[in-house]
Scaffold this motif. Structure first.
Motif, short mmCIF file in Angstrom:
data_model
loop_
_atom_site.label_atom_id
_atom_site.label_comp_id
_atom_site.label_asym_id
_atom_site.label_seq_id
_atom_site.Cartn_x
_atom_site.Cartn_y
_atom_site.Cartn_z
N VAL A 199 -5.73 -31.35 23.27
CA VAL A 199 -5.81 -31.40 24.74
C VAL A 199 -7.10 -30.74 25.19
CG1 VAL A 199 -3.41 -31.38 25.52
CG2 VAL A 199 -4.47 -29.24 24.94
N TYR A 200 -7.58 -31.14 26.35
CA TYR A 200 -8.65 -30.38 27.01
C TYR A 200 -7.96 -29.67 28.16
CZ TYR A 200 -12.13 -33.15 24.48
OH TYR A 200 -12.89 -33.73 23.51
N ARG A 201 -8.08 -28.36 28.19
CA ARG A 201 -7.42 -27.63 29.27
C ARG A 201 -8.17 -27.92 30.57
NH1 ARG A 201 -8.13 -22.16 26.84
NH2 ARG A 201 -9.77 -23.32 25.79
N ALA A 202 -7.58 -28.78 31.41
CA ALA A 202 -8.25 -29.24 32.62
C ALA A 202 -7.22 -29.38 33.73
CB ALA A 202 -8.93 -30.58 32.35
N ALA A 203 -7.67 -29.97 34.87
CA ALA A 203 -6.85 -29.98 36.07
C ALA A 203 -5.46 -30.61 35.87
CB ALA A 203 -7.61 -30.73 37.17
N ASN A 204 -5.39 -31.70 35.11
CA ASN A 204 -4.11 -32.43 35.05
C ASN A 204 -3.28 -32.09 33.81
OD1 ASN A 204 -5.83 -33.55 33.25
ND2 ASN A 204 -5.15 -35.64 33.58
N THR A 205 -3.64 -31.03 33.09
CA THR A 205 -2.95 -30.76 31.82
C THR A 205 -1.49 -30.40 32.03
OG1 THR A 205 -5.06 -29.76 31.27
CG2 THR A 205 -3.41 -29.71 29.56
N SER A 206 -1.18 -29.87 33.21
CA SER A 206 0.19 -29.48 33.51
C SER A 206 1.15 -30.66 33.38
CB SER A 206 0.25 -28.89 34.92
OG SER A 206 1.55 -28.56 35.26
N GLU A 207 0.70 -31.85 33.84
CA GLU A 207 1.55 -33.06 33.76
C GLU A 207 1.84 -33.39 32.30
OE1 GLU A 207 2.83 -34.14 36.33
OE2 GLU A 207 1.54 -33.10 37.74
N VAL A 208 0.83 -33.21 31.47
CA VAL A 208 1.01 -33.50 30.04
C VAL A 208 1.99 -32.51 29.42
CG1 VAL A 208 -0.19 -33.65 27.82
CG2 VAL A 208 -1.32 -34.46 29.89
N TYR A 209 1.86 -31.24 29.78
CA TYR A 209 2.77 -30.22 29.24
C TYR A 209 4.21 -30.56 29.61
CZ TYR A 209 -1.36 -27.21 28.58
OH TYR A 209 -2.57 -26.69 28.19
N ARG A 210 4.37 -31.05 30.85
CA ARG A 210 5.71 -31.38 31.34
C ARG A 210 6.32 -32.50 30.49
NH1 ARG A 210 4.63 -31.86 36.96
NH2 ARG A 210 4.73 -29.62 37.00
N GLN A 211 5.48 -33.49 30.17
CA GLN A 211 5.96 -34.60 29.32
C GLN A 211 6.36 -34.08 27.95
OE1 GLN A 211 6.63 -37.68 29.85
NE2 GLN A 211 5.35 -38.54 31.46
N LEU A 212 5.57 -33.15 27.42
CA LEU A 212 5.86 -32.63 26.07
C LEU A 212 7.19 -31.88 26.07
CD1 LEU A 212 2.26 -31.36 25.21
CD2 LEU A 212 3.44 -33.28 24.12
N LYS A 213 7.42 -31.14 27.13
CA LYS A 213 8.67 -30.36 27.21
C LYS A 213 9.88 -31.28 27.34
CE LYS A 213 8.37 -25.91 28.86
NZ LYS A 213 8.24 -24.91 29.91
N ARG A 214 9.61 -32.49 27.81
CA ARG A 214 10.69 -33.47 27.96
C ARG A 214 11.22 -33.88 26.58
NH1 ARG A 214 9.01 -39.33 30.48
NH2 ARG A 214 11.09 -40.17 30.85
N PHE A 215 10.32 -33.90 25.58
CA PHE A 215 10.71 -34.45 24.27
C PHE A 215 10.85 -33.41 23.15
CE2 PHE A 215 8.71 -37.98 26.51
CZ PHE A 215 9.69 -38.96 26.36
N PHE A 216 10.37 -32.20 23.39
CA PHE A 216 10.42 -31.19 22.32
C PHE A 216 11.08 -29.91 22.81
CE2 PHE A 216 6.99 -34.02 21.22
CZ PHE A 216 7.16 -34.21 19.85
N LEU B 29 1.75 -39.41 22.25
CA LEU B 29 3.14 -38.99 22.46
C LEU B 29 4.06 -40.22 22.57
CD1 LEU B 29 5.18 -36.70 23.02
CD2 LEU B 29 4.57 -36.85 25.43
N SER B 30 3.56 -41.27 23.25
CA SER B 30 4.36 -42.50 23.38
C SER B 30 4.69 -43.04 21.99
CB SER B 30 3.59 -43.58 24.15
OG SER B 30 3.22 -43.11 25.41
N ILE B 31 3.69 -43.12 21.13
CA ILE B 31 3.91 -43.62 19.76
C ILE B 31 4.93 -42.73 19.05
CG2 ILE B 31 2.81 -43.90 17.49
CD1 ILE B 31 0.42 -45.10 18.88
N SER B 32 4.81 -41.42 19.27
CA SER B 32 5.73 -40.48 18.61
C SER B 32 7.17 -40.74 19.02
CB SER B 32 5.36 -39.04 18.96
OG SER B 32 4.03 -38.80 18.64
N THR B 33 7.38 -41.14 20.28
CA THR B 33 8.76 -41.35 20.72
C THR B 33 9.41 -42.53 19.98
OG1 THR B 33 8.12 -42.77 22.57
CG2 THR B 33 8.36 -40.42 23.05
N TYR B 34 8.58 -43.41 19.41
CA TYR B 34 9.13 -44.53 18.63
C TYR B 34 9.39 -44.11 17.18
CZ TYR B 34 7.65 -47.99 22.18
OH TYR B 34 7.49 -48.73 23.32
N ILE B 35 8.54 -43.24 16.65
CA ILE B 35 8.59 -43.07 15.19
C ILE B 35 8.95 -41.68 14.68
CG2 ILE B 35 7.09 -44.98 14.43
CD1 ILE B 35 4.85 -42.82 14.53
N LEU B 36 9.08 -40.69 15.58
CA LEU B 36 9.42 -39.35 15.08
C LEU B 36 10.92 -39.23 14.87
CD1 LEU B 36 7.68 -36.29 16.78
CD2 LEU B 36 7.78 -36.87 14.35
#
Ligand SMILES: C[S@@+](CC[C@H](N)C(=O)[O-])C[C@H]1O[C@@H](n2cnc3c(N)ncnc32)[C@H](O)[C@@H]1O
Length: 314
Positions: A163-180, A146-153
């Motif tokens: 993704v692996y649906r696991a304990a910390n996936t919510s944090e990742v989803y939050r980051q995705l919603k920040r950019f898309f 995602l970091s690389i995408s913020t430079y080049i998308l």
């Protein structure tokens, strides 16, 4: 176990060899494209963690092959992986680690001032079997993608990542919603139901106001409260959920299918250039087990074999 055993147990493995795909994972991108039309009109794409090249083959087949020689000059596909991969028409290979900033710079250079319309990432860490740890490592890899995408998308661009649906996936989803503007969790039918693997499919990239592209993992550790506040407006964000979309097809990746009378065994389309555990094999080459104890030989020290030969000759 006969050669046909895996062909029975894994229908997508068998179909991949029959249809000329290097890896069964090719079906996951094909099914995402079938569901979201991800590749429609795309001429500039990045395939992160691409080896042995199944997804890059899909990109080449959909973006490069159908175009005329003139049009092909405007098609730009870059495939990045730490492992080497055999060449694919229309795809430029970059052997690099996606967690490094130098890799982001090399990709930016490849696009020469233009931006990509699509970034896909099927990156997977070496699995330990500990779901929490594997999920954590997978999330770190996704955040690097995602970091690389913020430079080049480009604005309005798309992103798909494992993704692996696991304990910390919510944090990742939050980051995705920040950019898309749009994000969902996608489960292709080629991905076993029994696996925690899924993919995030994100559309309509939009750079948040005042955000300067950076390594999102570092940003999180350096100023977690600020990062969280930027994303949610709150100090502690709620658990984030994304809509779930499943692909349906006639095959179930968890089932075994009998081989019919026309069955013919096919060898792999392209064997990986480097074994997945090459580095470990190299490191343990000089390790011997004697009387239940390990003897670790460091670089430059003679191997057990050499020592034996030396004793013989003295
Ligand atoms: C499941 S495979 C990708 C399969 C590929 N999509 C295909 O269809 O052939 C995962 C890949 O992630 C790569 N990988 C893992 N961590 C990486 C990193 N930090 N940088 C680059 N590649 C990485 C591995 O080398 C491996 O080739």
């Amino acid at each position: 176990m006969g050669k046909s055993s895996k062909d029975k147990r894994d229908i997508f493995y068998r179909l991949a060899k029959e249809q000329g795909w290097r890896a069964r994972s090719a079906f996951k991108l094909l099914q995402a494209d079938e569901t979201f039309n991800l590749l429609d009109g795309v001429t500039r794409a990045v395939d992160l963690c691409a080896a042995p090249g199944g997804w890059s083959q899909v990109l080449s087949k959909k973006m490069y092959e159908p175009r005329t020689a003139e049009e092909r000059q405007h098609v730009k596909i870059i495939a990045v992986d730490m492992q080497g991969m055999a060449p694919i028409d229309g795809v430029t290979e970059l052997r690099a680690d996606i967690t490094k900033e130098s890799t982001a710079n090399a990709i930016i250079e490849f696009f020469g001032g233009q931006k990509a319309q699509l970034v896909v990432s099927d990156g997977a860490p070496d699995i330990t079997g500990n779901h929490d740890w594997d999920g954590y490592m997978q999330a770190q890899l996704l955040l690097s993608a995602l970091s690389i995408s913020t430079y080049i998308l480009e604005e309005g661009g798309s992103f798909m990542g494992k993704v692996y649906r696991a304990a910390n996936t919510s944090e990742v989803y939050r980051q995705l919603k920040r950019f898309f503007k749009e994000a969902c969790v996608f489960k292709p039918s080629a991905s076993r139901n029994s696996s925690i693997e899924a993919f995030v499919v994100c559309r309509q990239f939009k750079m948040p106001k005042d955000h300067v592209p950076c390594n999102l993992i570092t940003e999180w550790y350096i100023r977690p409260e600020q990062a969280l506040k930027d994303i949610t407006g709150l100090k502690y964000g709620p658990v984030e959920h994304l809509p779930f979309v499943a692909h349906q097809c006639e095959y179930d990746a968890d089932l075994s299918y009998d081989l019919n009378e026309n069955y013919e065994h096919h060898e792999a389309v392209q064997k990986p250039l480097t074994a997945a555990y090459q580095a470990v094999i190299e490191k343990t080459r000089n390790m011997s087990m004697k009387y239940n104890s390990y003897v670790v030989r460091h670089d430059g020290e003679p191997s057990a074999e050499q020592e034996k030969n030396d004793k013989k000759t003295t």
